[in-house]
Design an enzyme around this catalytic site. Structure first.
Site, PDB file in Angstrom:
ATOM      1  N   HIS A 126      51.933  33.799  63.714  1.00  0.00           N
ATOM      2  CA  HIS A 126      50.918  34.030  62.681  1.00  0.00           C
ATOM      3  C   HIS A 126      51.389  33.539  61.311  1.00  0.00           C
ATOM      4  CE1 HIS A 126      47.215  36.729  61.738  1.00  0.00           C
ATOM      5  NE2 HIS A 126      47.231  35.633  61.001  1.00  0.00           N
ATOM      6  N   GLU A 165      49.345  41.974  67.911  1.00  0.00           N
ATOM      7  CA  GLU A 165      50.466  41.495  67.103  1.00  0.00           C
ATOM      8  C   GLU A 165      51.239  42.684  66.544  1.00  0.00           C
ATOM      9  OE1 GLU A 165      49.154  38.705  64.157  1.00  0.00           O
ATOM     10  OE2 GLU A 165      48.107  37.431  65.597  1.00  0.00           O
ATOM     11  N   ARG A 171      41.714  34.037  65.012  1.00  0.00           N
ATOM     12  CA  ARG A 171      41.936  35.402  65.474  1.00  0.00           C
ATOM     13  C   ARG A 171      42.295  35.383  66.948  1.00  0.00           C
ATOM     14  NH1 ARG A 171      42.242  36.437  60.934  1.00  0.00           N
ATOM     15  NH2 ARG A 171      41.151  37.994  59.657  1.00  0.00           N
TER      16      ARG A 171
END
Length: 540
Positions: free
Chosen positions: A280, A262, A233
């Site tokens: 990601h 994000e 995270r």
């Protein structure tokens, strides 16, 4: 006929499974926001999402039709679970579908960072052949530190060990047996582990405790040249500290797949030497996306066809009658777990729960699950619940035992928890006054009566006149109100010690703590913060 909406793109295999499900209609509506999203959800009974759509409190508020949300993935940060629970919406996730893919991506970043893969390829694109500029390091023989040894952390450990890396780790809920099986040397705190780490990877949820847990102080503890990886995270690493560590030369490299915000298109780390970043991609494999899509779809099919609830993160499958009967006991056990997690900092290896009196005739496995959910609450970012907590115990190698006796003692029902850690054994007992008033009635050998809510100060002290008065003066001088006080003596009166529990209206600051520690006769102080008396966990 139940109607399901797919809010983010999922694998075609998942859509095919929905298509084949009898008695269920579905539609795919991706890219929705604001009122469009809110109004759409009011037309469906179930929803499937990934991380793209944000199901906020505003989006879910007032929705009286939606019954279940399935997250195709592990994290449910994009779903307001408190609002979902208030609206009677079950939130389920797919905790195992992308484990392997995330672990592999972590290793890919480690390898890419170590062998300068990205800048070396860029040099070829630019028409250069600069072999000497890209001297790398091998992973074999290096020490990998892993913070968080759940599914993904353990998966990485197994593969890193096969690559001949040395392993050190930190997880307060990993047993010695499991650590030995994985070949990991575990530490009592992650800071103690840092000086040994050539590489460091984190696999924890993002919570108040883990946000910025690797910052300037912690980076200074790492060996010069250490490389950091984060596929968990964004925000666990302090971004500014990473930049400074790279500029000073203390860090040998940083590889990130996740970011505080994000999508992330601008970042001070982008373009810096010895940095490797991806957008990601941890779960972005065909296999992972197929797995999580199939799991998410099956969760909703099972729920709407048979009423089965699996992998729920915000509520229990109990029917209303059983829930009403056991609610007080579940809350008591949950609060005991929350308290235990703050009192005992050593790694937990075994937990024995003794049920005595009327409680022994109930479904005690549910009560044990509630205690485990409380104990693991902070470690899992609030994701532990009565459904998954025992599984989380098992994954960490924690043994859970139950003992029952219908014989009554001082109380009609008594729950006693015996927690075994590397530091020894801690015992706590709790009971209910009436149907809902949770009380702590024993800690180790000390009998007392204390509320299980708010800010608690638990302290050991000499059993002599004047100590309690001095403590009261300390908090009075620091303008902190004492809401409750309970003092208990051990069964062996000659021991000369007593245990006190103070309820405080505020958490003492450093100045108050310094005053407290000066009180003659006080030998040990621990603070714990529990929810307010009427608060309940989302899963209840």
């Amino acid at each position: 006929m139940p109607r399901i909406v797919v809010l983010d793109s999922i694998s075609q295999d998942g859509l095919d499974l929905l298509e084949a499900a009898p008695g269920i209609e579905y539609e795919v509506k991706t890219g929705l926001k604001g009122d469009d999203l809110r109004n759409t959800l009011m037309e469906f009974d179930g929803a499937i999402c990934r991380s793209g759509v944000k199901l906020t409190a505003e989006i879910l508020a007032g929705n009286n039709r939606l019954k279940a949300i399935a997250r195709a993935g592990v994290g449910t940060d994009n779903i307001d679970k408190a609002t979902a629970t208030r609206q009677g919406i079950i939130v389920m996730n797919t905790p195992s579908g992308n484990t392997l893919s995330t672990a592999e991506h972590t290793l890919a970043l480690m390898l890419g960072l170590s062998r300068n893969v990205a800048p070396a390829y860029q040099s070829l694109i630019e028409g250069r052949w600069d072999r000497k500029l890209f001297m790398g390091t091998q992973l074999a023989g290096k020490t990998l530190g892993i913070i968080g040894l759940g599914r993904i952390g353990q998966c990485i450990a197994i593969r890193a060990r096969a690559m001949e890396m040395k392993l050190v780790g930190y997880d307060p809920f990993l047993s010695d047996n499991m650590a030995n099986e994985l070949g990991i040397k575990v530490f009592r705190s992650y800071k103690e582990m840092l000086p040994y780490c050539d590489y460091l990877t984190v696999h924890t949820p993002l919570t108040d405790e883990t946000r910025g847990m690797i910052s300037t102080e912690e980076i200074a503890m790492l060996p010069k040249g250490a490389k950091l990886i984060n596929c968990a995270r964004g925000g666990i690493y302090d971004q500014d500290a990473l930049v400074e560590g790279l500029k000073s030369g203390h860090l040998g490299g940083v590889a990130l797949d996740v970011y505080p915000e994000e999508p992330c298109k601008e970042n001070p780390l982008f373009g810096m030497p010895h940095v490797l970043c991806t957008p990601h991609l941890g779960a972005s494999t065909e296999e992972a996306q197929t797995n999580v899509a199939l799991e998410a779809v099956q969760l909703l099919i099972d729920y709407f066809t048979t009423g089965t609830i699996n992998s729920a993160v915000n509520m229990t499958p109990l029917d209303g009658k059983v829930l009403a009967e056991m609610k007080g006991s579940l809350l008591l056990a949950w609060r005991l777990g929350l308290l235990a997690s703050q009192l005992e900092k050593g790694r937990v290896t075994k937990c024995t729960i003794n049920y005595r009196g009327e409680i022994a005739t109930k479904v005690t496995s549910l009560v044990s699950g509630a205690f485990a959910a409380g104990l693991l609450d902070k470690a899992t970012g609030g994701e532990a619940n009565i459904i998954n907590s025992k599984m989380l115990f098992k994954e960490r190698g924690i043994e859970l035992y139950e003992q029952k006796s219908t014989d009554k003692s001082t109380f009609s029902s008594l729950i006693t928890v015996e927690l075994t850690t590397e530091n020894g054994v801690t015992t706590m007992s709790g009971t209910l006054f009436g149907n809902a008033m949770a009380r702590l009635v024993q800690v180790n050998d000390f009998r007392l009566e204390a509320y299980l809510d708010g800010n608690l100060c638990i302290f050991m002290h000499d059993d002599v006149p004047g100590v309690i008065g001095q403590i009261g003066n300390v908090f009075g001088r620091n303008n902190i109100n004492i809401s409750q006080l309970s003092v208990g003596r051990p069964s062996c009166r000659t021991a000369g010690k007593a245990l006190g529990v103070l309820g405080l209206d505020a958490v003492p600051d450093a100045s108050a703590m310094a005053d407290f520690q000066k009180v003659k006769g006080v030998t040990k102080v621990v603070f714990a913060t529990l929810p307010a008396a009427n608060d309940t966990p989302a899963w209840l």
